[in-house]
Design a protein around this motif. Structure first.
Motif, PDB file in Angstrom:
ATOM      1  N   ALA A 376      36.570  48.679  38.044  1.00  8.16           N
ATOM      2  CA  ALA A 376      36.686  47.767  38.895  1.00  8.16           C
ATOM      3  C   ALA A 376      38.095  46.601  38.710  1.00  8.16           C
ATOM      4  CB  ALA A 376      35.479  46.907  39.227  1.00  8.16           C
ATOM      5  N   PHE A 377      38.583  46.843  37.416  1.00 10.91           N
ATOM      6  CA  PHE A 377      39.747  45.812  37.197  1.00 10.91           C
ATOM      7  C   PHE A 377      40.703  46.755  36.806  1.00 10.91           C
ATOM      8  CE2 PHE A 377      42.458  43.252  34.090  1.00 10.91           C
ATOM      9  CZ  PHE A 377      42.680  42.512  34.933  1.00 10.91           C
ATOM     10  N   ILE A 378      41.802  47.168  37.769  1.00 14.68           N
ATOM     11  CA  ILE A 378      42.869  47.982  37.592  1.00 14.68           C
ATOM     12  C   ILE A 378      44.323  47.524  38.188  1.00 14.68           C
ATOM     13  CG2 ILE A 378      41.125  50.368  37.690  1.00 14.68           C
ATOM     14  CD1 ILE A 378      41.594  50.161  40.824  1.00 14.68           C
ATOM     15  N   PRO A 379      44.682  46.436  37.654  1.00 13.96           N
ATOM     16  CA  PRO A 379      45.809  45.925  37.831  1.00 13.96           C
ATOM     17  C   PRO A 379      47.122  46.881  37.433  1.00 13.96           C
ATOM     18  CG  PRO A 379      45.120  44.571  36.151  1.00 13.96           C
ATOM     19  CD  PRO A 379      43.788  45.673  36.516  1.00 13.96           C
ATOM     20  N   PHE A 380      46.620  47.441  36.340  1.00 10.22           N
ATOM     21  CA  PHE A 380      47.627  48.736  35.785  1.00 10.22           C
ATOM     22  C   PHE A 380      47.500  49.812  36.187  1.00 10.22           C
ATOM     23  CE2 PHE A 380      47.312  44.806  32.799  1.00 10.22           C
ATOM     24  CZ  PHE A 380      48.594  44.439  32.909  1.00 10.22           C
ATOM     25  N   GLY A 381      46.640  50.326  37.252  1.00  5.99           N
ATOM     26  CA  GLY A 381      46.522  51.575  37.450  1.00  5.99           C
ATOM     27  C   GLY A 381      45.325  52.202  36.573  1.00  5.99           C
ATOM     28  N   GLY A 382      45.297  53.387  36.253  1.00  8.59           N
ATOM     29  CA  GLY A 382      44.171  54.076  35.671  1.00  8.59           C
ATOM     30  C   GLY A 382      44.572  55.430  35.289  1.00  8.59           C
ATOM     31  N   GLY A 383      43.741  56.081  34.451  1.00  7.06           N
ATOM     32  CA  GLY A 383      44.179  57.698  34.031  1.00  7.06           C
ATOM     33  C   GLY A 383      45.256  58.022  33.400  1.00  7.06           C
ATOM     34  N   ALA A 384      45.716  58.963  33.576  1.00 10.07           N
ATOM     35  CA  ALA A 384      47.010  59.120  33.073  1.00 10.07           C
ATOM     36  C   ALA A 384      48.220  58.673  33.222  1.00 10.07           C
ATOM     37  CB  ALA A 384      47.204  60.885  32.627  1.00 10.07           C
ATOM     38  N   ARG A 385      48.148  57.914  34.572  1.00  9.21           N
ATOM     39  CA  ARG A 385      49.143  56.986  34.807  1.00  9.21           C
ATOM     40  C   ARG A 385      49.026  55.624  34.749  1.00  9.21           C
ATOM     41  NH1 ARG A 385      52.749  61.151  36.887  1.00  9.21           N
ATOM     42  NH2 ARG A 385      54.173  59.277  37.280  1.00  9.21           N
ATOM     43  N   ARG A 386      48.211  55.326  33.984  1.00 10.37           N
ATOM     44  CA  ARG A 386      48.053  53.775  33.520  1.00 10.37           C
ATOM     45  C   ARG A 386      49.173  53.181  33.107  1.00 10.37           C
ATOM     46  NH1 ARG A 386      46.107  49.770  29.705  1.00 10.37           N
ATOM     47  NH2 ARG A 386      44.813  48.344  30.783  1.00 10.37           N
ATOM     48  N   CYS A 387      49.582  52.006  33.528  1.00 16.30           N
ATOM     49  CA  CYS A 387      50.907  51.271  33.107  1.00 16.30           C
ATOM     50  C   CYS A 387      51.124  51.456  31.473  1.00 16.30           C
ATOM     51  CB  CYS A 387      51.144  50.044  33.917  1.00 16.30           C
ATOM     52  SG  CYS A 387      52.702  49.338  32.930  1.00 16.30           S
ATOM     53  N   ILE A 388      52.107  52.021  31.206  1.00 16.34           N
ATOM     54  CA  ILE A 388      52.184  51.946  29.520  1.00 16.34           C
ATOM     55  C   ILE A 388      52.776  50.759  29.057  1.00 16.34           C
ATOM     56  CG2 ILE A 388      54.790  52.377  29.652  1.00 16.34           C
ATOM     57  CD1 ILE A 388      54.477  54.438  27.639  1.00 16.34           C
ATOM     58  N   GLY A 389      52.900  49.633  29.747  1.00 18.88           N
ATOM     59  CA  GLY A 389      53.391  48.515  29.279  1.00 18.88           C
ATOM     60  C   GLY A 389      52.228  47.283  29.682  1.00 18.88           C
ATOM     61  N   ALA A 390      50.890  47.609  29.762  1.00 20.31           N
ATOM     62  CA  ALA A 390      50.000  47.062  29.944  1.00 20.31           C
ATOM     63  C   ALA A 390      49.847  45.968  28.854  1.00 20.31           C
ATOM     64  CB  ALA A 390      48.731  47.661  30.387  1.00 20.31           C
ATOM     65  N   HIS A 391      49.694  46.598  27.622  1.00 19.89           N
ATOM     66  CA  HIS A 391      49.445  45.435  26.482  1.00 19.89           C
ATOM     67  C   HIS A 391      50.434  44.413  26.179  1.00 19.89           C
ATOM     68  CE1 HIS A 391      46.249  47.652  25.158  1.00 19.89           C
ATOM     69  NE2 HIS A 391      46.895  48.540  24.752  1.00 19.89           N
ATOM     70  N   LEU A 392      51.895  44.910  26.327  1.00 21.31           N
ATOM     71  CA  LEU A 392      53.082  44.117  26.547  1.00 21.31           C
ATOM     72  C   LEU A 392      53.087  43.045  27.513  1.00 21.31           C
ATOM     73  CD1 LEU A 392      55.902  43.178  25.376  1.00 21.31           C
ATOM     74  CD2 LEU A 392      56.645  44.914  26.967  1.00 21.31           C
ATOM     75  N   SER A 393      52.596  43.334  28.916  1.00 25.49           N
ATOM     76  CA  SER A 393      52.579  42.523  30.001  1.00 25.49           C
ATOM     77  C   SER A 393      51.416  41.185  29.648  1.00 25.49           C
ATOM     78  CB  SER A 393      52.276  42.817  31.346  1.00 25.49           C
ATOM     79  OG  SER A 393      51.900  42.207  32.269  1.00 25.49           O
TER      80      SER A 393
END
Length: 445
Positions: A376-393
């Protein structure tokens, strides 16, 4: 099952419902007001809604968190995100993480994931702090200003340092200036760059010329970096990408170029928008702002990260993700045909009362105390296409807030919330997140 393959034994199901407006009208509404229209369409038609939108054609909006989670968990060959993101290809290239599919995407992901893991991201924290401390001292104090433009510049400074390192030369100065002039996140510009006819006139011709010069400078930088004697010791992303060229699954210069451009634009605009919305909300929620200031001064990273996450939820910048369907499927109670573009509406999920108590309220503490389902919290998308830069952001956003809020308080001269507008790929504050910064009161000893 929420998603089922279709075979000869499958019972027939209807196509998803949707408005009967002309395609041109649907395209205009979707382009400029999708963040408003999507919620209204869900109220009228339900969780799966069919549209006709240029340049994709058949578009299916998916508004339910469980349906979206099933999409993210599906075999990667069923939904091809790279094909859905082809509108980005004239700028981001054919071989970037956002525009590639299949084995090419998996190979790129394997190579690049370690560069953006939590350990690697912590290595950039000092640079983020240094750049922020220097930049926020130039921000106006005591008078209103649009924070989004300031944060865009700072966010670009940060991602530039992450990708290229601390080096400065004539080429990098020119390249940085060209990148700032390229209106790549403007939806109209992106659409026009996909047309050979449009690229010969007006803003699209100017953007094409800028891209050509940017590419020339980037390829020069890639070649020069490849011959650097200290290449193996450098930690910037460009050096790591170029260094990967010597490995078994290495990258060609074209692939390095496409990753660098993708990271530059996808790595700063969404983060800048999220930070601007965060400041917008702090300026209009004094109690939350006081809590945030205490967190900044005490080093409470958990609260600062919750603050950013709540802004990403309440004011979702990247409102939808884009996937191309490669086979006929049954999605819930409807049949969706091969070739359709499915768009999980992330922003709709983030405002669903089924998952969030008082979804209209700005409550960062929900990310510390509430039981929020991961899907339910997916600002970076999900699965194999989850944003690779999520931690950095998230790290960058929390660090910028720590520096700013330990030096300034945030208020505004206009308490009324700003409207959300869709002038670019992100959904941004209409007035640029207008705020007023004031010095923190001195404390006695």
């Amino acid at each position: 099952m929420l998603i089922r393959s279709v075979d000869s034994a499958s019972a027939p199901l209807p196509a998803p419902p949707g408005p009967r407006l002309p395609r041109t009208v649907q395209t205009a509404i979707f382009t400029w007001w999708r963040h408003v229209w999507a919620a209204r369409l869900r109220q009228k038609y339900g969780d799966v809604v069919a549209l006709k939108v240029y340049p994709w054609g058949r578009v299916v909006l998916v508004n339910d968190a469980e349906h979206i989670a099933a999409m993210f968990a599906s075999p990667s060959e069923r939904f091809r995100s790279g094909s859905g993101n082809r509108i980005l290809a004239p700028v981001f290239g054919e071989h970037g993480l956002l525009t590639s599919d299949g084995e090419e995407h998996r190979r790129l992901r394997r190579l690049m994931t370690p560069m953006f893991g939590k350990t690697a991201v912590r290595g950039y924290q000092d640079a983020v702090r240094e750049l922020t401390e220097r930049d926020v001292e130039t921000w106006p104090v005591g008078s209103p200003f649009a924070s989004l433009e300031r944060i865009r510049k700072l966010s670009l400074d940060i991602i530039w340092r992450v990708i290229f390192g601390p080096d400065h030369d004539v080429r990098s100065v020119e390249l940085r200036g060209l990148l700032e002039r390229l209106p790549v996140m403007d939806v109209a510009v992106l659409m026009g760059l996909n047309s050979a006819r449009a690229r010969r006139v007006g803003p699209w011709r100017r953007a094409s010329n800028l891209l050509a010069r940017i590419d020339a400078l980037l390829y020069d930088a890639i070649e020069e970096r490849g011959s650097a004697p200290d290449l193996g010791q450098r930690t910037d992303i460009l050096s790591q990408l170029v260094g990967a060229g010597g490995k078994a699954e290495g990258l060609s210069p074209v692939e390095v170029r496409d990753q660098a451009v993708t990271l530059l634009f996808a790595g700063h605009e969404p983060t800048a928008t999220a930070l601007a919305w965060t400041l917008h909300e702090l300026a209009r929620n004094p109690t939350v702002a006081e809590h945030a200031a205490r967190a900044a001064l005490s080093g409470d990273s958990a609260y600062l990260e919750a603050l950013v996450k709540e802004a990403m939820r309440r004011r979702t910048g990247i409102f939808e993700s884009i996937w191309t369907l490669t086979e006929d499927i049954d999605l819930g109670d409807f049949r969706v045909r091969k070739g359709a573009t499915l768009m999980p509406m992330l922003g709709v999920v983030h405002m669903d009362p089924a998952h969030y108590r008082q979804p209209e309220a700005f409550r960062p503490e929900r990310f510390l105390h509430d039981d929020i389902p991961p899907h339910a919290f997916i600002p970076f998308g999900g699965g194999a296409r989850r944003c690779i830069g999520a931690h950095l952001s998230v790290m960058q956003s929390a660090e910028v807030l720590r520096v700013l809020l330990s030096r300034r308080s945030v208020t505004t001269d206009r308490p009324k919330p700003e409207a959300a507008v869709s002038k670019s790929v992100t959904i941004a504050p209409a007035r640029g997140a207008r705020i007023i910064l004031r010095p923190l009161p001195r404390t006695g000893h």
